[in-house]
Design a protein around this motif. Structure first.
Motif, PDB file in Angstrom:
ATOM      1  N   ARG A 185      -9.699  -0.816  -4.826  1.00 45.82           N
ATOM      2  CA  ARG A 185      -8.325  -0.822  -4.316  1.00 45.82           C
ATOM      3  C   ARG A 185      -7.841   0.579  -3.921  1.00 45.82           C
ATOM      4  O   ARG A 185      -7.016   0.703  -3.011  1.00 45.82           O
ATOM      5  CB  ARG A 185      -7.371  -1.393  -5.372  1.00 45.82           C
ATOM      6  N   SER A 192      -9.582  11.032  -1.409  1.00 54.09           N
ATOM      7  CA  SER A 192     -10.205  11.829  -0.354  1.00 54.09           C
ATOM      8  C   SER A 192      -9.550  13.203  -0.338  1.00 54.09           C
ATOM      9  O   SER A 192      -8.535  13.421  -1.010  1.00 54.09           O
ATOM     10  CB  SER A 192     -10.059  11.153   1.008  1.00 54.09           C
ATOM     11  N   ALA A 218      -8.756   8.562 -10.456  1.00 57.16           N
ATOM     12  CA  ALA A 218      -9.820   8.850  -9.508  1.00 57.16           C
ATOM     13  C   ALA A 218     -10.081  10.344  -9.502  1.00 57.16           C
ATOM     14  O   ALA A 218      -9.171  11.138  -9.743  1.00 57.16           O
ATOM     15  CB  ALA A 218      -9.442   8.377  -8.103  1.00 57.16           C
ATOM     16  N   THR A 261      -8.641   4.735  -2.945  1.00 54.81           N
ATOM     17  CA  THR A 261      -9.622   5.651  -2.371  1.00 54.81           C
ATOM     18  C   THR A 261      -9.096   7.072  -2.452  1.00 54.81           C
ATOM     19  O   THR A 261      -7.994   7.348  -1.958  1.00 54.81           O
ATOM     20  CB  THR A 261      -9.918   5.298  -0.910  1.00 54.81           C
ATOM     21  N   GLN A 275      -5.274   6.897  -1.464  1.00 58.13           N
ATOM     22  CA  GLN A 275      -4.863   5.701  -0.736  1.00 58.13           C
ATOM     23  C   GLN A 275      -4.928   4.520  -1.691  1.00 58.13           C
ATOM     24  O   GLN A 275      -5.988   4.244  -2.260  1.00 58.13           O
ATOM     25  CB  GLN A 275      -5.784   5.458   0.460  1.00 58.13           C
ATOM     26  N   ARG A 331       0.150   5.788   0.257  1.00 61.73           N
ATOM     27  CA  ARG A 331      -0.771   6.911   0.262  1.00 61.73           C
ATOM     28  C   ARG A 331      -0.086   8.113  -0.375  1.00 61.73           C
ATOM     29  O   ARG A 331       0.945   8.587   0.120  1.00 61.73           O
ATOM     30  CB  ARG A 331      -1.236   7.286   1.671  1.00 61.73           C
ATOM     31  N   LYS A 383     -11.017   0.682  -8.915  1.00 60.42           N
ATOM     32  CA  LYS A 383     -12.167   0.404  -8.050  1.00 60.42           C
ATOM     33  C   LYS A 383     -11.876  -0.724  -7.081  1.00 60.42           C
ATOM     34  O   LYS A 383     -11.351  -1.770  -7.460  1.00 60.42           O
ATOM     35  CB  LYS A 383     -13.385   0.057  -8.917  1.00 60.42           C
ATOM     36  N   THR A 389     -17.226  10.879  -5.618  1.00 60.84           N
ATOM     37  CA  THR A 389     -16.018  10.273  -6.169  1.00 60.84           C
ATOM     38  C   THR A 389     -16.344   9.363  -7.359  1.00 60.84           C
ATOM     39  O   THR A 389     -17.465   8.854  -7.482  1.00 60.84           O
ATOM     40  CB  THR A 389     -15.279   9.443  -5.108  1.00 60.84           C
ATOM     41  N   SER A 438       0.836  -1.204   0.000  1.00 60.39           N
ATOM     42  CA  SER A 438       0.000   0.000   0.000  1.00 60.39           C
ATOM     43  C   SER A 438       0.871   1.254   0.000  1.00 60.39           C
ATOM     44  O   SER A 438       2.017   1.227   0.482  1.00 60.39           O
ATOM     45  CB  SER A 438      -0.899   0.030   1.239  1.00 60.39           C
ATOM     46  N   TYR A 487     -14.054   6.430 -10.022  1.00 60.28           N
ATOM     47  CA  TYR A 487     -12.790   5.733 -10.193  1.00 60.28           C
ATOM     48  C   TYR A 487     -12.715   5.029 -11.540  1.00 60.28           C
ATOM     49  O   TYR A 487     -13.730   4.584 -12.087  1.00 60.28           O
ATOM     50  CB  TYR A 487     -12.618   4.660  -9.095  1.00 60.28           C
TER      51      TYR A 487
END
Length: 115
Positions: free
Chosen positions: A66, A70, A49, A68, A81, A19, A64, A57, A17, A59
């Motif tokens: 996976r 914000s 996104a 996010t 993220q 961010r 989608k 939102t 992962s 994507y």
């Protein structure tokens, strides 16, 4: 002139992962939408996104479930993220801020996913 700076990229193993952050020099409340794009090796630029000023939102199919997106109107920052990363997610990720006066792009941050 609006300054946009992406950060948070790096090298990560598949399944990991990251961010990403996109910091604006002005209030992001002045933009009607904010988006993350990416440009992978040998590929066309892809909209990953997008988030509206109201928080709606959307994507890409590849993101989608996976990724996010914000935003933090206090920090004037947009986030992406990303989880369950795949080698095909390797790209330079760019932030774009949309306003009625035009778009503001950052210089991008490199994301490399190793298999």
């Amino acid at each position: 002139q609006v300054q946009v700076a992406e950060s948070g990229g790096g090298l990560v193993q598949a399944g990991g992962s990251l961010r990403l952050s996109c910091a604006a020099s002005v209030s992001i409340s002045s933009f009607y939408a904010m988006a993350w794009y990416r440009l992978g090796p040998g590929k066309q630029r892809e909209l990953v996104a997008i988030i509206s000023s109201g928080g709606s939102t959307n994507y890409a199919d590849s993101a989608k479930g996976r990724f996010t997106i914000s935003k933090d109107n206090v920090q004037n920052t947009v986030y992406l993220q990303m989880s369950s990363l795949k080698p095909e997610d390797t790209a330079v990720y760019y932030c774009n801020l949309y306003s009625t006066r035009g778009n503001s792009w950052g210089r991008g941050t490199q994301v490399t996913v190793s298999s």
